[in-house]
Motif scaffolding. Structure first.
Motif, PDB file in Angstrom:
ATOM      1  N   THR A  89       0.849  -1.190   0.000  1.00 20.31           N
ATOM      2  CA  THR A  89       0.000   0.000   0.000  1.00 20.31           C
ATOM      3  C   THR A  89       0.876   1.228   0.000  1.00 20.31           C
ATOM      4  N   LEU A  90       0.377   2.252  -0.616  1.00 19.90           N
ATOM      5  CA  LEU A  90       1.098   3.505  -0.707  1.00 19.90           C
ATOM      6  C   LEU A  90       0.093   4.624  -0.503  1.00 19.90           C
ATOM      7  N   SER A  91       0.449   5.590   0.305  1.00 23.65           N
ATOM      8  CA  SER A  91      -0.454   6.730   0.472  1.00 23.65           C
ATOM      9  C   SER A  91       0.325   8.003   0.255  1.00 23.65           C
ATOM     10  N   LEU A  92      -0.383   9.007  -0.217  1.00 25.24           N
ATOM     11  CA  LEU A  92       0.184  10.344  -0.411  1.00 25.24           C
ATOM     12  C   LEU A  92      -0.677  11.313   0.374  1.00 25.24           C
ATOM     13  N   GLU A  93      -0.042  12.243   1.020  1.00 27.25           N
ATOM     14  CA  GLU A  93      -0.814  13.235   1.781  1.00 27.25           C
ATOM     15  C   GLU A  93      -0.458  14.601   1.348  1.00 27.25           C
TER      16      GLU A  93
END
Length: 93
Positions: A89-93
């Protein structure tokens, strides 16, 4: 994982103990396709090891000894299941 490798190992013993210097033929049955690999040679204690490529699906690996004047032929099979890669999983904020 598909495209990886499998470590195979075993021991060859006869009535008098370990069989040294014997050739162990290695192969993989992947669906209807058989692939042969470089032979392994047993050490003084009868042990052998090999690292072979994993196929694209669950496969059956075979180690076979043809026998000689003092030892009968022998073979063993091992089914190795394809394992799906874990999800990242990869998240960007």
């Amino acid at each position: 994982f598909a495209g990886g490798s499998v470590d195979l190992a075993g021991t060859l013993e006869g009535p008098g103990g370990p069989v040294a210097g014997a050739i162990v033929a290695l192969s993989r049955l992947d669906g209807a396709v058989t692939t042969t690999f470089a032979d392994a040679v047993t050490a003084a204690d009868g042990s052998w090891t090999a690292t072979v490529p994993f196929g694209n699906s669950t496969a059956t690996y075979t180690a076979a000894y043809a026998g000689d004047s003092g030892h009968t032929a022998a073979q063993k099979h091992l089914v190795v299941a394809l394992r799906a890669p874990e999800t990242s999983t990869l998240s960007l904020e």
